[in-house]
Write a protein that holds these residues in place. Structure first.
Motif, PDB file in Angstrom:
ATOM      1  N   SER A 115      46.775  37.653  49.679  1.00  0.00           N
ATOM      2  CA  SER A 115      46.855  37.753  51.136  1.00  0.00           C
ATOM      3  C   SER A 115      45.910  36.751  51.802  1.00  0.00           C
ATOM      4  O   SER A 115      44.699  36.755  51.558  1.00  0.00           O
ATOM      5  CB  SER A 115      46.485  39.173  51.585  1.00  0.00           C
ATOM      6  N   LEU A 116      46.458  35.895  52.671  1.00  0.00           N
ATOM      7  CA  LEU A 116      45.623  34.914  53.373  1.00  0.00           C
ATOM      8  C   LEU A 116      44.707  35.610  54.382  1.00  0.00           C
ATOM      9  O   LEU A 116      43.580  35.151  54.631  1.00  0.00           O
ATOM     10  CB  LEU A 116      46.511  33.885  54.075  1.00  0.00           C
ATOM     11  N   ALA A 117      45.177  36.716  54.938  1.00  0.00           N
ATOM     12  CA  ALA A 117      44.331  37.472  55.861  1.00  0.00           C
ATOM     13  C   ALA A 117      43.125  38.058  55.131  1.00  0.00           C
ATOM     14  O   ALA A 117      41.993  38.027  55.632  1.00  0.00           O
ATOM     15  CB  ALA A 117      45.144  38.583  56.531  1.00  0.00           C
ATOM     16  N   PHE A 118      43.373  38.568  53.934  1.00  0.00           N
ATOM     17  CA  PHE A 118      42.275  39.113  53.140  1.00  0.00           C
ATOM     18  C   PHE A 118      41.322  37.997  52.689  1.00  0.00           C
ATOM     19  O   PHE A 118      40.114  38.202  52.596  1.00  0.00           O
ATOM     20  CB  PHE A 118      42.815  39.866  51.931  1.00  0.00           C
ATOM     21  N   GLN A 119      41.866  36.819  52.398  1.00  0.00           N
ATOM     22  CA  GLN A 119      41.003  35.683  52.044  1.00  0.00           C
ATOM     23  C   GLN A 119      40.034  35.381  53.189  1.00  0.00           C
ATOM     24  O   GLN A 119      38.838  35.150  52.965  1.00  0.00           O
ATOM     25  CB  GLN A 119      41.854  34.452  51.741  1.00  0.00           C
TER      26      GLN A 119
ATOM     27  N   PHE B 262      36.999  35.044  47.549  1.00  0.00           N
ATOM     28  CA  PHE B 262      38.334  35.566  47.244  1.00  0.00           C
ATOM     29  C   PHE B 262      38.950  34.937  45.998  1.00  0.00           C
ATOM     30  O   PHE B 262      40.102  35.235  45.657  1.00  0.00           O
ATOM     31  CB  PHE B 262      39.276  35.350  48.438  1.00  0.00           C
ATOM     32  N   ALA B 263      38.226  34.076  45.310  1.00  0.00           N
ATOM     33  CA  ALA B 263      38.793  33.396  44.136  1.00  0.00           C
ATOM     34  C   ALA B 263      37.741  33.244  43.051  1.00  0.00           C
ATOM     35  O   ALA B 263      36.533  33.229  43.330  1.00  0.00           O
ATOM     36  CB  ALA B 263      39.347  32.035  44.531  1.00  0.00           C
ATOM     37  N   ILE B 264      38.225  33.120  41.813  1.00  0.00           N
ATOM     38  CA  ILE B 264      37.324  32.892  40.683  1.00  0.00           C
ATOM     39  C   ILE B 264      38.097  32.195  39.574  1.00  0.00           C
ATOM     40  O   ILE B 264      39.325  32.347  39.463  1.00  0.00           O
ATOM     41  CB  ILE B 264      36.734  34.236  40.170  1.00  0.00           C
ATOM     42  N   ALA B 265      37.396  31.402  38.785  1.00  0.00           N
ATOM     43  CA  ALA B 265      37.998  30.752  37.613  1.00  0.00           C
ATOM     44  C   ALA B 265      37.596  31.524  36.364  1.00  0.00           C
ATOM     45  O   ALA B 265      36.412  31.723  36.108  1.00  0.00           O
ATOM     46  CB  ALA B 265      37.533  29.301  37.509  1.00  0.00           C
ATOM     47  N   HIS B 266      38.578  31.974  35.609  1.00  0.00           N
ATOM     48  CA  HIS B 266      38.332  32.690  34.353  1.00  0.00           C
ATOM     49  C   HIS B 266      38.476  31.667  33.228  1.00  0.00           C
ATOM     50  O   HIS B 266      39.584  31.276  32.875  1.00  0.00           O
ATOM     51  CB  HIS B 266      39.345  33.831  34.204  1.00  0.00           C
TER      52      HIS B 266
ATOM     53  N   VAL C 251      42.955  30.518  37.252  1.00  0.00           N
ATOM     54  CA  VAL C 251      42.344  30.754  38.562  1.00  0.00           C
ATOM     55  C   VAL C 251      42.998  31.973  39.188  1.00  0.00           C
ATOM     56  O   VAL C 251      44.232  32.078  39.223  1.00  0.00           O
ATOM     57  CB  VAL C 251      42.520  29.524  39.483  1.00  0.00           C
ATOM     58  N   TYR C 252      42.167  32.904  39.657  1.00  0.00           N
ATOM     59  CA  TYR C 252      42.660  34.073  40.370  1.00  0.00           C
ATOM     60  C   TYR C 252      42.300  33.922  41.843  1.00  0.00           C
ATOM     61  O   TYR C 252      41.152  33.624  42.189  1.00  0.00           O
ATOM     62  CB  TYR C 252      42.012  35.359  39.851  1.00  0.00           C
ATOM     63  N   LYS C 253      43.271  34.165  42.736  1.00  0.00           N
ATOM     64  CA  LYS C 253      43.023  34.134  44.177  1.00  0.00           C
ATOM     65  C   LYS C 253      43.649  35.366  44.808  1.00  0.00           C
ATOM     66  O   LYS C 253      44.785  35.733  44.464  1.00  0.00           O
ATOM     67  CB  LYS C 253      43.631  32.876  44.806  1.00  0.00           C
ATOM     68  N   VAL C 254      42.934  35.999  45.716  1.00  0.00           N
ATOM     69  CA  VAL C 254      43.528  37.090  46.485  1.00  0.00           C
ATOM     70  C   VAL C 254      44.758  36.524  47.188  1.00  0.00           C
ATOM     71  O   VAL C 254      44.686  35.474  47.843  1.00  0.00           O
ATOM     72  CB  VAL C 254      42.520  37.646  47.508  1.00  0.00           C
TER      73      VAL C 254
ATOM     74  N   PRO D  89      35.368  21.640  53.939  1.00  0.00           N
ATOM     75  CA  PRO D  89      34.771  21.323  52.627  1.00  0.00           C
ATOM     76  C   PRO D  89      35.681  21.708  51.460  1.00  0.00           C
ATOM     77  O   PRO D  89      36.379  22.728  51.503  1.00  0.00           O
ATOM     78  CB  PRO D  89      33.483  22.138  52.631  1.00  0.00           C
ATOM     79  N   MET D  90      35.655  20.886  50.410  1.00  0.00           N
ATOM     80  CA  MET D  90      36.402  21.169  49.175  1.00  0.00           C
ATOM     81  C   MET D  90      35.438  21.811  48.185  1.00  0.00           C
ATOM     82  O   MET D  90      34.833  21.133  47.358  1.00  0.00           O
ATOM     83  CB  MET D  90      37.002  19.886  48.595  1.00  0.00           C
ATOM     84  N   LEU D  91      35.282  23.114  48.301  1.00  0.00           N
ATOM     85  CA  LEU D  91      34.316  23.807  47.467  1.00  0.00           C
ATOM     86  C   LEU D  91      34.904  24.124  46.093  1.00  0.00           C
ATOM     87  O   LEU D  91      36.119  24.197  45.911  1.00  0.00           O
ATOM     88  CB  LEU D  91      33.863  25.097  48.156  1.00  0.00           C
ATOM     89  N   SER D  92      34.022  24.310  45.120  1.00  0.00           N
ATOM     90  CA  SER D  92      34.474  24.675  43.777  1.00  0.00           C
ATOM     91  C   SER D  92      34.509  26.194  43.660  1.00  0.00           C
ATOM     92  O   SER D  92      34.214  26.920  44.609  1.00  0.00           O
ATOM     93  CB  SER D  92      33.545  24.081  42.725  1.00  0.00           C
ATOM     94  N   LEU D  93      34.858  26.683  42.464  1.00  0.00           N
ATOM     95  CA  LEU D  93      34.990  28.115  42.242  1.00  0.00           C
ATOM     96  C   LEU D  93      33.862  28.643  41.371  1.00  0.00           C
ATOM     97  O   LEU D  93      33.329  27.932  40.523  1.00  0.00           O
ATOM     98  CB  LEU D  93      36.323  28.418  41.551  1.00  0.00           C
TER      99      LEU D  93
END
Length: 691
Positions: free
Chosen positions: A307-311, A323-327, A302-305, A82-86
């Motif tokens: 580390s892909l493992a942490f995501q 693991f992400a948010i839009a400011h 857009v902020y994203k963690v 799925p292409m989810l939004s933030l």
């Protein structure tokens, strides 16, 4: 009084219906009727209701999916992932809460690394593009299919349109490409391409696009790919969906972006790796400061963690990753009511309609007024008093009304009409055929134009009153010492010396400069009046061919055009003639001119050609070139004296040159004149000729 559960349930139903309508207008029709900030407000209200009353959540709620259903005109493509939004953050406290949730979520994992909420998380920070999210599917290196995000689970098949975008590779530059690679990113329109598209729309008499996002979405959903190809769309990659490439970086999001860049996908050069909350907020401020200078539109970051493992550990909620948010930036557009329309008069006489608004917070400030530019814009946008309107404020730009929410127009909305007379001085308002702006014709006496008129009158190429600059004029006008240019010649020493930073000696110098300016030329005086469309060259032509100010004042439009046509004066046509007639038609303008003459402002009456008796100016048809330094006359003075008698001053010597006036150190012009036999005059010879 506390609301009942029935009332709250009804409000949730109303919000769902309204949001779905806006989803349809935004994602499907590409014609939103409200600003993004208003949409966000509605969605957040519904989210709060469903958070407080989970029993009211429905499977078809807008909070449970991303966008709208695909257009029926296109086939559907189901997204394997799925292409989810933030989720959105609108202030620093919400970003701080996000950072705290991330740290707490990672601390709960039983990992060799001991993580606490006090440790700094590493993030990638990147611009939030204001475009249309798409997915590109590559099989064995070839671009096969592309789709919009749609509702997050299935989107519209727009493969043929995406193939027209030159920034999208049709073949991956790899010797051994992966069997499957899904690249996700944003299709948008650069600001320069958006401006060019709207210019083309206007030239064709078609509707302009409201913003680059609408233009990009509308272009991408054309059923004819040929139309899409002409719209100059751009693609930026920001993530990966499905992929079986063993070379795909598995450690960080930032390295994944570098991998995409190596495959020739455009990636934002503004992407940064930052640490902790301080790093996030510093990036937000930095990108906000350069927002207007970016080649594309953004509405946040857009902020994203990183580390892909942490995501993977943090996972997802129903419609967004943890693991992400839009400011989001403060809304640049907001919706409010237009209460009235006033007209302001600028320093140059331009009339600008101004919308008086119900106060609304937009662009970081509370806005109560917004420009409507001119009457043509009001008519084109069909803006009426009482309308609900969309107001835009970007950075330090003056707020403007960009559109009307037509479906909210009240029955009694009033059509605006531009006044025929200046609201400040009562002079006639004119709008020339080749201009969009209406202007007041009371240039010499209109209070709104007072400072500009006096400053222009005293400028070097006009009456040349040395020492009379804008700051001194501001003081004199603000203290009501002068009202029109004629008042300059009535000034006394005491009044001048009383002003800030103006001692008696300085005041005396100003008065002497004013006295000296009384003897001028007709050309300078005409230019000093500040008549619309009459510049320095036109003023010289009028003085040379008419020779008399009274001739200019007395001529009506038809007579003036006839005179100008007979004399074949270049660059003076009906528009200039009408500007002159409109200026002198104002009795107050003529009154100021009479006061100036009564105060002693004068010029040589033999200047130029007399229309009344047909006598030709003494130097008419003669071309002069000035070179070197004259002993007791500046080049500007020599030029004025020559032009006052009908002569022309050129910058280069040729076979058509009649005289070269040479002073000390004349240079190559003198040598050329000697070589081709042109008559050479010194200052004494010039003065003799002028007599």
């Amino acid at each position: 009084m506390k609301e009942s559960i029935h009332d709250i349930s009804h409000r949730a139903q109303v919000l769902r219906a309204e949001i779905e309508l806006h989803n349809y207008r935004y994602y499907v029709l590409d014609n939103p009727s409200i600003p993004d900030a208003e949409y966000d407000r509605l969605l957040r209200e519904l989210q709060h209701i469903e958070q407080d009353f989970p029993q009211l959540i429905t499977t078809d709620s807008p909070t449970q999916r991303v966008g709208a259903a695909p257009l029926k005109a296109f086939a559907q493509i189901t997204h394997a992932i799925p292409m989810l939004s933030l989720s959105n953050a609108f202030d620093d406290s919400e970003v701080e809460a996000f950072d705290r949730r991330v740290g707490a979520g990672l601390a709960l994992e039983a990992e060799p690394v001991a993580w606490t909420v006090l440790d700094s998380v590493e993030y990638t920070a990147e611009p939030k593009f204001d475009g249309l999210a798409v997915s590109l599917r590559y099989e064995n290196g070839d671009f096969k299919t592309g789709a919009t995000r749609g509702d997050g689970y299935a989107g519209e098949d727009i493969t043929l349109n995406l193939r027209t975008i030159r920034s999208i590779p049709l073949r991956l530059p790899l010797v051994h490409p992966p069997a499957l690679l899904e690249v996700r990113g944003e299709v948008l329109m650069l600001k320069k391409d958006f401006q060019r598209l709207n210019q083309q729309q206007l030239a064709k008499g078609e509707k302009e696009f409201a913003n680059p996002r609408n233009a990009a979405a509308g272009s991408l959903r054309q059923l004819d790919p040929g139309i899409t190809a002409t719209r100059h769309l751009t693609f930026f990659a920001y993530g990966i969906g499905q992929c079986d490439d063993a070379d795909l970086p598995q450690d960080t999001h930032y390295r994944m972006l570098q991998y995409l860049s190596a495959l020739h996908f455009p990636v934002s050069q503004e992407c940064r790796v930052v640490s902790g909350l301080a790093g996030l907020l510093d990036y937000y401020q930095a990108i906000g400061a350069k927002r207007d200078a970016l080649p594309y539109a953004i509405d946040g970051v857009v902020y994203k963690v990183n580390s892909l493992a942490f995501q993977e550990k943090l996972g997802f909620v129903s419609r967004a990753p943890r693991f992400a948010i839009a400011h989001k930036f403060p809304a640049q557009e907001a919706i409010t009511q237009l209460l009235d329309i006033d007209v302001q008069v600028g320093r140059t006489g331009a009339l600008t309609p101004v919308a008086r608004l119900h106060p609304v917070f937009v662009g970081g400030v509370t806005v109560t007024n917004a420009t409507l530019h001119n009457a043509g814009e009001i008519e084109r946008k069909d803006v009426r008093i009482g309308d609900t309107v969309i107001v835009r404020r970007a950075g330090d730009v003056i707020p403007e009304v960009v559109a009307v929410v037509a479906e909210k127009r009240p029955p009694g909305a009033l059509v605006f009409t531009m006044p025929e007379h200046c609201p400040v001085c009562g002079a006639k308002v004119v709008r020339l055929s080749d201009e969009a702006i209406a202007r007041c014709t009371g240039g010499l006496f209109c209070p709104a134009q007072r400072k500009q008129a006096i400053l222009h009158f005293a400028s070097r190429r006009a009456l040349d009153i040395e020492g009379l600059g804008d700051k001194l004029i501001d003081q004199m006008v603000d203290h009501a010492i002068i009202r029109t240019p004629a008042d300059l010649y009535k000034l006394g020493l005491a009044a001048l010396a009383s002003l800030e930073r103006m001692a008696e000696k300085s005041a005396g110098n100003i008065l002497r400069a004013i006295e000296k300016s009384k003897h001028t030329t007709l050309a300078r005086f005409i230019y000093a009046l500040g008549i619309r469309n009459v510049g320095e060259a036109t003023a010289k032509d009028l003085a040379a061919y008419l020779g008399s100010l009274d001739q200019l004042i007395a001529a009506d439009s038809e007579r003036l055009q006839q005179i100008l046509r007979l004399q074949q004066i270049p660059d003076i046509g009906p528009v200039v003639a009408q500007s002159i007639v409109d200026f002198f038609a104002e009795a107050h303008n003529r009154e100021v001119i009479e006061q100036l003459r009564a105060c002693g402002v004068h010029w040589d009456e033999h200047e130029g050609k007399s229309v009344q008796n047909g006598q030709t100016a003494p130097l008419s048809g003669k071309t002069f070139v000035l070179t070197g330094t004259l002993p007791a006359m500046s080049r500007e003075e020599a030029k004025e004296k020559i032009e006052a008698l009908g002569g022309k001053v050129s910058g280069s010597v040729s076979e058509k040159t009649d005289y070269v006036v040479a002073g000390a150190d004349p240079g190559s012009k003198y040598d050329k004149a000697v070589s081709i036999g042109v008559t050479i005059l010194d200052q004494a010879g010039l003065e003799a000729l002028l007599k």
